[in-house]
Scaffold this motif. Structure first.
Motif, short mmCIF file in Angstrom:
data_model
loop_
_atom_site.label_atom_id
_atom_site.label_comp_id
_atom_site.label_asym_id
_atom_site.label_seq_id
_atom_site.Cartn_x
_atom_site.Cartn_y
_atom_site.Cartn_z
N MET A 1 0.82 -1.21 0.00
CA MET A 1 0.00 0.00 0.00
C MET A 1 0.85 1.26 0.00
O MET A 1 0.56 2.22 -0.70
CB MET A 1 -0.93 -0.02 1.21
N THR A 2 1.93 1.24 0.78
CA THR A 2 2.82 2.41 0.84
C THR A 2 3.51 2.61 -0.51
O THR A 2 3.62 3.75 -0.99
CB THR A 2 3.87 2.22 1.94
N THR A 3 3.96 1.53 -1.11
CA THR A 3 4.62 1.63 -2.41
C THR A 3 3.65 2.18 -3.46
O THR A 3 4.01 3.05 -4.25
CB THR A 3 5.13 0.25 -2.87
N ALA A 4 2.41 1.69 -3.45
CA ALA A 4 1.40 2.17 -4.39
C ALA A 4 1.13 3.66 -4.18
O ALA A 4 0.96 4.42 -5.15
CB ALA A 4 0.11 1.37 -4.23
N LEU A 5 1.11 4.08 -2.93
CA LEU A 5 0.87 5.48 -2.61
C LEU A 5 2.01 6.36 -3.11
O LEU A 5 1.79 7.45 -3.66
CB LEU A 5 0.69 5.64 -1.11
N MET A 6 3.25 5.88 -2.94
CA MET A 6 4.40 6.64 -3.42
C MET A 6 4.39 6.75 -4.94
O MET A 6 4.76 7.78 -5.51
CB MET A 6 5.71 5.97 -2.95
N LYS A 7 3.95 5.67 -5.62
CA LYS A 7 3.81 5.72 -7.08
C LYS A 7 2.75 6.75 -7.47
O LYS A 7 2.93 7.53 -8.41
CB LYS A 7 3.43 4.35 -7.63
N GLN A 8 1.65 6.75 -6.74
CA GLN A 8 0.57 7.69 -7.01
C GLN A 8 1.02 9.13 -6.83
O GLN A 8 0.62 10.02 -7.59
CB GLN A 8 -0.61 7.39 -6.08
N LEU A 9 1.86 9.37 -5.83
CA LEU A 9 2.34 10.71 -5.54
C LEU A 9 3.54 11.11 -6.40
O LEU A 9 4.07 12.20 -6.28
CB LEU A 9 2.70 10.83 -4.06
N LYS A 10 3.98 10.17 -7.25
CA LYS A 10 5.02 10.43 -8.26
C LYS A 10 6.32 10.97 -7.66
O LYS A 10 6.82 12.01 -8.05
CB LYS A 10 4.50 11.40 -9.33
N VAL A 11 6.86 10.22 -6.69
CA VAL A 11 8.15 10.60 -6.12
C VAL A 11 9.23 10.45 -7.19
O VAL A 11 9.08 9.71 -8.16
CB VAL A 11 8.49 9.74 -4.89
N LYS A 12 10.33 11.16 -7.03
CA LYS A 12 11.38 11.20 -8.05
C LYS A 12 11.98 9.83 -8.34
O LYS A 12 12.15 9.44 -9.49
CB LYS A 12 12.50 12.16 -7.62
N ARG A 13 12.30 9.11 -7.29
CA ARG A 13 12.89 7.78 -7.45
C ARG A 13 12.41 6.91 -6.31
O ARG A 13 12.50 7.30 -5.14
CB ARG A 13 14.42 7.87 -7.45
N LEU A 14 11.87 5.74 -6.64
CA LEU A 14 11.27 4.86 -5.64
C LEU A 14 11.97 3.51 -5.61
O LEU A 14 12.14 2.86 -6.64
CB LEU A 14 9.78 4.66 -5.95
N ILE A 15 12.38 3.11 -4.42
CA ILE A 15 12.98 1.79 -4.20
C ILE A 15 12.16 1.09 -3.14
O ILE A 15 11.83 1.69 -2.10
CB ILE A 15 14.44 1.92 -3.73
N SER A 16 11.78 -0.15 -3.38
CA SER A 16 10.94 -0.87 -2.42
C SER A 16 11.52 -2.23 -2.09
O SER A 16 12.27 -2.81 -2.87
CB SER A 16 9.52 -1.01 -2.98
N ARG A 17 11.12 -2.74 -0.95
CA ARG A 17 11.64 -4.00 -0.43
C ARG A 17 10.72 -5.17 -0.81
O ARG A 17 9.50 -5.03 -0.82
CB ARG A 17 11.72 -3.90 1.10
N ALA A 18 11.31 -6.30 -1.13
CA ALA A 18 10.53 -7.52 -1.39
C ALA A 18 11.15 -8.66 -0.60
O ALA A 18 12.36 -8.90 -0.69
CB ALA A 18 10.52 -7.84 -2.87
N VAL A 19 10.32 -9.36 0.17
CA VAL A 19 10.79 -10.49 0.96
C VAL A 19 10.52 -11.81 0.24
O VAL A 19 11.28 -12.76 0.34
CB VAL A 19 10.13 -10.49 2.36
N THR A 20 9.42 -11.85 -0.51
CA THR A 20 9.03 -13.08 -1.20
C THR A 20 8.97 -12.85 -2.72
O THR A 20 8.84 -11.71 -3.17
CB THR A 20 7.65 -13.55 -0.74
N PRO A 21 9.07 -13.92 -3.52
CA PRO A 21 8.94 -13.79 -4.98
C PRO A 21 7.61 -13.17 -5.39
O PRO A 21 7.55 -12.40 -6.36
CB PRO A 21 9.05 -15.24 -5.47
N LEU A 22 6.53 -13.47 -4.64
CA LEU A 22 5.23 -12.90 -4.96
C LEU A 22 5.24 -11.38 -4.77
O LEU A 22 4.71 -10.64 -5.60
CB LEU A 22 4.14 -13.53 -4.09
#
Length: 232
Positions: free
Chosen positions: A81-102
């Protein structure tokens, strides 16, 4: 550089602290006050808020921030949800964490190209990667020598390793080169996969979008990156 690190667990707090020590301005964000209190004197700012609430995150200086890192680990729903929100707010550069392949597949489907795998990658490596322009990845062998992956500077494109003479100019060895190959995943999202080209030789030609794997002294690598910053 200005960073916002959302999620101050072990990985997020370590990354925020290391980026701060490197001279960057870092804002740390977490929903739990105890994590904010533990870090408030170690980074530029530490804020307690719900990163899934658009009204709450709207008070963050997102437009003035160079990189937003979503490092939430415990709450997988909050991560997405946070990642989607950051995409929606169009931040300059977004890096997100993934723990699982899904999680990775979902993030890629959302258009997140830079993904952290904290179980495989340390905060130290990511701090160095983010702090040095042009570095794709790095691995420190000792306190003075490292192996790093960097994007091929434009001025080197179409030339051989012998012609660019990195050993002569910087005392740096090119171990190999890597090509990025487009690959479509199960959701139809095209991602880039790396393909190592074997041991480099003096006749190896550097192509656009190639990655060079370098070995050398940290100070020499930094010199190379600074002198080619405009081309990377």
């Amino acid at each position: 550089m200005k960073y916002i690190v959302i999620g101050l667990g072990n990985f997020g707090s370590s990354l925020a602290e290391k980026l701060t020590k490197m001279g960057n301005e870092v804002i740390g964000v977490d929903l739990k006050m105890d994590k904010v209190e533990a870090l408030k004197d170690k980074i530029t700012h530490a804020i307690c808020l719900d990163s899934t609430d658009i009204n709450a995150v709207s008070h963050l200086p997102l437009k003035d921030t160079d990189i937003v890192i979503v490092a939430i680990g415990e709450d997988k729903g909050a991560l997405i949800m946070t990642t989607a929100l950051m995409k929606q707010l169009k931040v300059k550069r977004l890096i997100s964490r993934a723990v699982t392949p899904l999680q990775q597949m979902v993030l890629q489907a959302m258009g997140v190209d830079e993904i952290i795998h904290p179980e495989e990658e340390t905060a130290e490596r990511w701090a160095k990667k983010l702090n040095l322009h042009g570095v794709v990845d790095s691995f420190e062998l000792t306190g003075h020598f490292s192996i790093v992956e960097i994007k091929v500077p434009k001025r080197y494109e179409g030339r051989t390793l012998q012609e660019i003479g990195l050993r002569r100019a910087y005392n740096i060895i090119v171990l190999t080169t890597i090509k990025m190959i487009p690959n479509e995943n199960m959701l139809g999202v095209t991602t880039q996969e790396s393909e190592v080209q074997g041991v480099a030789s003096s006749e190896t030609v550097l192509h656009p979008d190639d990655i060079m794997v370098l070995y050398g002294k940290n100070s020499d690598i930094k010199k190379l990156l600074l002198e080619n910053k405009a081309d990377i």
